[in-house]
Design a protein around this motif. Structure first.
Motif, PDB file in Angstrom:
ATOM      1  N   ASP A 106       0.684  -1.284   0.004  1.00 20.42           N
ATOM      2  CA  ASP A 106      -0.233  -0.139  -0.105  1.00 20.42           C
ATOM      3  C   ASP A 106       0.920   1.200   0.172  1.00 20.42           C
ATOM      4  OD1 ASP A 106      -2.402  -1.547   0.145  1.00 20.42           O
ATOM      5  OD2 ASP A 106      -2.235  -1.712   2.188  1.00 20.42           O
ATOM      6  N   CYS A 107       1.945   1.158  -0.235  1.00 19.27           N
ATOM      7  CA  CYS A 107       3.016   2.296  -0.302  1.00 19.27           C
ATOM      8  C   CYS A 107       3.253   2.412  -2.147  1.00 19.27           C
ATOM      9  CB  CYS A 107       4.111   2.101   0.490  1.00 19.27           C
ATOM     10  SG  CYS A 107       3.726   2.197   2.435  1.00 19.27           S
ATOM     11  N   VAL A 108       4.041   3.773  -2.170  1.00 19.62           N
ATOM     12  CA  VAL A 108       4.180   4.083  -3.725  1.00 19.62           C
ATOM     13  C   VAL A 108       5.777   4.283  -3.846  1.00 19.62           C
ATOM     14  CG1 VAL A 108       3.602   5.652  -5.157  1.00 19.62           C
ATOM     15  CG2 VAL A 108       1.959   5.195  -3.685  1.00 19.62           C
ATOM     16  N   GLY A 109       6.319   3.704  -4.673  1.00 16.79           N
ATOM     17  CA  GLY A 109       7.582   3.876  -5.297  1.00 16.79           C
ATOM     18  C   GLY A 109       7.639   4.456  -6.706  1.00 16.79           C
ATOM     19  N   ALA A 110       8.683   5.382  -6.943  1.00 14.31           N
ATOM     20  CA  ALA A 110       8.852   6.025  -8.232  1.00 14.31           C
ATOM     21  C   ALA A 110      10.239   5.891  -8.790  1.00 14.31           C
ATOM     22  CB  ALA A 110       8.440   7.430  -8.013  1.00 14.31           C
ATOM     23  N   PHE A 111      10.034   5.732 -10.175  1.00 11.14           N
ATOM     24  CA  PHE A 111      11.282   5.943 -11.110  1.00 11.14           C
ATOM     25  C   PHE A 111      11.321   7.148 -11.728  1.00 11.14           C
ATOM     26  CE2 PHE A 111      11.234   1.335 -10.262  1.00 11.14           C
ATOM     27  CZ  PHE A 111      12.537   0.895 -10.001  1.00 11.14           C
ATOM     28  N   LEU A 112      12.425   7.964 -11.774  1.00 14.13           N
ATOM     29  CA  LEU A 112      12.402   9.260 -12.541  1.00 14.13           C
ATOM     30  C   LEU A 112      13.054   9.170 -13.946  1.00 14.13           C
ATOM     31  CD1 LEU A 112      13.200  11.694  -9.600  1.00 14.13           C
ATOM     32  CD2 LEU A 112      10.895  11.026 -10.394  1.00 14.13           C
ATOM     33  N   VAL A 113      12.280   8.947 -14.935  1.00 13.55           N
ATOM     34  CA  VAL A 113      12.855   8.930 -16.115  1.00 13.55           C
ATOM     35  C   VAL A 113      13.278  10.070 -17.042  1.00 13.55           C
ATOM     36  CG1 VAL A 113      12.153   7.872 -18.306  1.00 13.55           C
ATOM     37  CG2 VAL A 113      11.652   6.444 -16.325  1.00 13.55           C
ATOM     38  N   TRP A 114      14.366  10.138 -17.453  1.00 12.98           N
ATOM     39  CA  TRP A 114      14.760  11.347 -18.382  1.00 12.98           C
ATOM     40  C   TRP A 114      13.784  11.353 -19.648  1.00 12.98           C
ATOM     41  CZ3 TRP A 114      17.498  13.704 -15.288  1.00 12.98           C
ATOM     42  CH2 TRP A 114      18.367  14.966 -15.535  1.00 12.98           C
ATOM     43  N   GLY A 115      13.486  12.532 -20.052  1.00 10.76           N
ATOM     44  CA  GLY A 115      12.488  12.544 -20.998  1.00 10.76           C
ATOM     45  C   GLY A 115      11.167  12.098 -20.965  1.00 10.76           C
ATOM     46  N   ASP A 116      10.679  10.972 -21.702  1.00 10.53           N
ATOM     47  CA  ASP A 116       9.422  10.465 -21.372  1.00 10.53           C
ATOM     48  C   ASP A 116       9.706   8.615 -21.522  1.00 10.53           C
ATOM     49  OD1 ASP A 116       6.283  10.527 -21.749  1.00 10.53           O
ATOM     50  OD2 ASP A 116       7.142   8.813 -23.044  1.00 10.53           O
ATOM     51  N   PRO A 117       9.030   7.926 -20.678  1.00 10.81           N
ATOM     52  CA  PRO A 117       9.190   6.696 -20.479  1.00 10.81           C
ATOM     53  C   PRO A 117       9.097   5.600 -21.916  1.00 10.81           C
ATOM     54  CG  PRO A 117       7.865   7.348 -18.766  1.00 10.81           C
ATOM     55  CD  PRO A 117       8.012   8.383 -19.675  1.00 10.81           C
ATOM     56  N   SER A 118       8.263   6.486 -22.880  1.00 13.41           N
ATOM     57  CA  SER A 118       7.893   5.687 -23.958  1.00 13.41           C
ATOM     58  C   SER A 118       9.115   5.583 -25.254  1.00 13.41           C
ATOM     59  CB  SER A 118       6.698   6.077 -24.739  1.00 13.41           C
ATOM     60  OG  SER A 118       6.657   7.452 -25.131  1.00 13.41           O
ATOM     61  N   LEU A 119      10.126   6.574 -24.750  1.00 11.18           N
ATOM     62  CA  LEU A 119      10.936   6.668 -26.106  1.00 11.18           C
ATOM     63  C   LEU A 119      12.563   6.421 -25.692  1.00 11.18           C
ATOM     64  CD1 LEU A 119      11.323   7.785 -28.780  1.00 11.18           C
ATOM     65  CD2 LEU A 119      11.620   9.971 -28.025  1.00 11.18           C
ATOM     66  N   TYR A 120      13.069   5.365 -26.105  1.00 14.90           N
ATOM     67  CA  TYR A 120      14.185   4.835 -25.811  1.00 14.90           C
ATOM     68  C   TYR A 120      14.857   4.883 -24.271  1.00 14.90           C
ATOM     69  CZ  TYR A 120      14.962   4.716 -30.975  1.00 14.90           C
ATOM     70  OH  TYR A 120      14.776   4.381 -32.192  1.00 14.90           O
ATOM     71  N   ASP A 121      13.781   4.402 -23.639  1.00 12.44           N
ATOM     72  CA  ASP A 121      14.027   4.103 -22.199  1.00 12.44           C
ATOM     73  C   ASP A 121      13.546   2.746 -21.699  1.00 12.44           C
ATOM     74  OD1 ASP A 121      14.866   5.453 -19.584  1.00 12.44           O
ATOM     75  OD2 ASP A 121      12.503   4.205 -19.029  1.00 12.44           O
ATOM     76  N   SER A 122      14.296   2.181 -20.892  1.00 12.57           N
ATOM     77  CA  SER A 122      14.108   0.533 -20.751  1.00 12.57           C
ATOM     78  C   SER A 122      13.418   0.573 -19.524  1.00 12.57           C
ATOM     79  CB  SER A 122      15.440  -0.121 -20.571  1.00 12.57           C
ATOM     80  OG  SER A 122      16.160   0.522 -19.610  1.00 12.57           O
ATOM     81  N   THR A 123      12.824   1.295 -18.801  1.00 14.51           N
ATOM     82  CA  THR A 123      12.295   1.288 -17.264  1.00 14.51           C
ATOM     83  C   THR A 123      10.770   0.620 -17.360  1.00 14.51           C
ATOM     84  OG1 THR A 123      13.092   3.237 -16.583  1.00 14.51           O
ATOM     85  CG2 THR A 123      11.556   2.331 -15.253  1.00 14.51           C
ATOM     86  N   LEU A 124      10.253   0.615 -18.373  1.00 18.59           N
ATOM     87  CA  LEU A 124       8.876  -0.340 -18.301  1.00 18.59           C
ATOM     88  C   LEU A 124       9.192  -1.641 -18.924  1.00 18.59           C
ATOM     89  CD1 LEU A 124       6.564   2.598 -20.343  1.00 18.59           C
ATOM     90  CD2 LEU A 124       6.515   1.649 -17.871  1.00 18.59           C
ATOM     91  N   ARG A 125       9.967  -1.750 -19.741  1.00 19.17           N
ATOM     92  CA  ARG A 125      10.280  -3.241 -20.150  1.00 19.17           C
ATOM     93  C   ARG A 125      10.905  -4.103 -19.112  1.00 19.17           C
ATOM     94  NH1 ARG A 125      12.553  -0.530 -25.020  1.00 19.17           N
ATOM     95  NH2 ARG A 125      11.248  -1.079 -26.727  1.00 19.17           N
ATOM     96  N   ILE A 126      11.859  -3.296 -18.305  1.00 17.43           N
ATOM     97  CA  ILE A 126      12.426  -4.115 -17.079  1.00 17.43           C
ATOM     98  C   ILE A 126      11.345  -4.492 -16.077  1.00 17.43           C
ATOM     99  CG2 ILE A 126      14.006  -3.813 -15.070  1.00 17.43           C
ATOM    100  CD1 ILE A 126      15.740  -2.186 -17.374  1.00 17.43           C
ATOM    101  N   LEU A 127      10.468  -3.391 -15.699  1.00 14.33           N
ATOM    102  CA  LEU A 127       9.207  -3.683 -14.795  1.00 14.33           C
ATOM    103  C   LEU A 127       8.406  -4.756 -15.447  1.00 14.33           C
ATOM    104  CD1 LEU A 127       8.388   0.092 -13.749  1.00 14.33           C
ATOM    105  CD2 LEU A 127       9.714  -1.733 -12.360  1.00 14.33           C
ATOM    106  N   GLU A 128       8.269  -5.066 -16.780  1.00 14.81           N
ATOM    107  CA  GLU A 128       7.453  -5.956 -17.204  1.00 14.81           C
ATOM    108  C   GLU A 128       8.023  -7.514 -16.837  1.00 14.81           C
ATOM    109  OE1 GLU A 128       7.081  -5.218 -21.230  1.00 14.81           O
ATOM    110  OE2 GLU A 128       5.628  -3.865 -21.042  1.00 14.81           O
ATOM    111  N   ARG A 129       9.450  -7.221 -16.645  1.00 13.36           N
ATOM    112  CA  ARG A 129      10.179  -8.523 -16.461  1.00 13.36           C
ATOM    113  C   ARG A 129      10.000  -8.862 -14.960  1.00 13.36           C
ATOM    114  NH1 ARG A 129      15.515  -9.986 -19.418  1.00 13.36           N
ATOM    115  NH2 ARG A 129      15.395  -9.259 -21.485  1.00 13.36           N
ATOM    116  N   VAL A 130      10.156  -7.713 -14.366  1.00  8.42           N
ATOM    117  CA  VAL A 130       9.870  -7.961 -12.673  1.00  8.42           C
ATOM    118  C   VAL A 130       8.561  -8.611 -12.544  1.00  8.42           C
ATOM    119  CG1 VAL A 130       9.638  -6.831 -10.449  1.00  8.42           C
ATOM    120  CG2 VAL A 130      11.396  -6.159 -12.123  1.00  8.42           C
TER     121      VAL A 130
END
Length: 262
Positions: A106-130
């Motif tokens: 019930d708590c909230v964590g955050a990743f701060l992504v340079w630019g936009d998460p949809s353009l040449y950033d891996s954070t969303l793909r890695i969270l899908e793996r998690v």
């Protein structure tokens, strides 16, 4: 249920955060930051500056972790996909540990992504793996941000597309391997390790280049590739030596065909 926010924070200027992103910052109990080593300490400092500008200083918690290393040799074409997949797998293990250890139910964590998460950033793909690993459950919310492509266009006062025309977004690796895309008049190039522009075989292409967009170190150059390509290469190399890292992007544009005679 835990919540993980993936927040686009713009290209470097704290004022580029959207109102939605600012509200999202206020929801987070902990912010995750990957440390890329002393040469990229500015990237951590800029994130702290953004948090201090939009939140009460010392009211938030940051958890830093060393980013797993990967092969970044621009010449390693055959092994590039394998190297990235291995890097993403090790990042997924790291993210899983951080979320499990630092984000209670019930708590909230955050990743701060340079630019936009949809353009040449891996954070969303890695969270899908998690999520696929199944060891920790969470909801994921994505907050869009201003990309370096948008910032570049704004700083050079450009409209990216011609009337009714498309815009191609590609990488320095693809530009180096394939050359300027055939049938394309306007191409934005990201993630150039510094060699793709040097090997272009069309000196009449016009280039609009920018580095460290939105920061105090911002650099802008434009002109025909044949006239300013060498200056951009030298400026880029000097800046990288001085700061230890560089983020840059550029638009390559063909001259429009001449208007037909009446």
């Amino acid at each position: 249920m835990r919540t993980i926010l993936v927040i686009g924070i713009g290209a470097g200027d704290p004022d580029q955060l959207t109102l939605q992103a600012v509200r999202a910052l206020g929801r987070a109990d902990v912010f995750f930051v990957l440390d890329k080593g002393p040469s990229a300490a500015d990237l951590v400092a800029l994130r702290r500056q953004i948090l201090d500008q939009h939140l009460v200083p010392d009211s938030y918690r940051i958890v830093e972790a060393a980013d797993p290393r990967r092969d970044r040799d621009p010449g390693n074409t055959a092994g590039y996909g394998v190297a990235v997949d291995d890097w993403h797998a090790r990042r997924a293990e790291l993210y899983e540990r951080m979320i499990t250890d630092e984000v209670p139910e019930d708590c909230v964590g955050a990743f701060l992504v340079w630019g936009d998460p949809s353009l040449y950033d891996s954070t969303l793909r890695i969270l899908e793996r998690v999520e696929a690993r199944g060891a920790v459950a969470f909801d994921c919310e994505v907050i869009p941000g201003i990309t370096s492509v948008q910032a570049l266009a704004a700083r050079h006062r450009l409209v990216l597309n011609r009337v009714g025309g498309p815009v191609t977004i590609t990488t320095g690796r693809r530009l180096a391997e394939d050359g300027f895309p055939p049938g394309v008049d306007d191409a934005v190039v990201m993630l150039d390790a510094g060699t793709a522009l040097r090997d272009l075989d069309d000196p009449d292409l016009h280039i609009y280049w920018g580095a460290y967009l939105g920061t105090d170190d911002e650099l802008l150059l434009s002109g025909r590739v044949g006239d300013v390509g060498g200056s951009i290469a030298r400026t880029r190399a000097d800046a990288r030596r001085r700061k230890g890292w560089i983020m840059d992007v550029y638009l390559l544009r063909r001259d429009p065909p001449p208007a037909p005679s009446p």
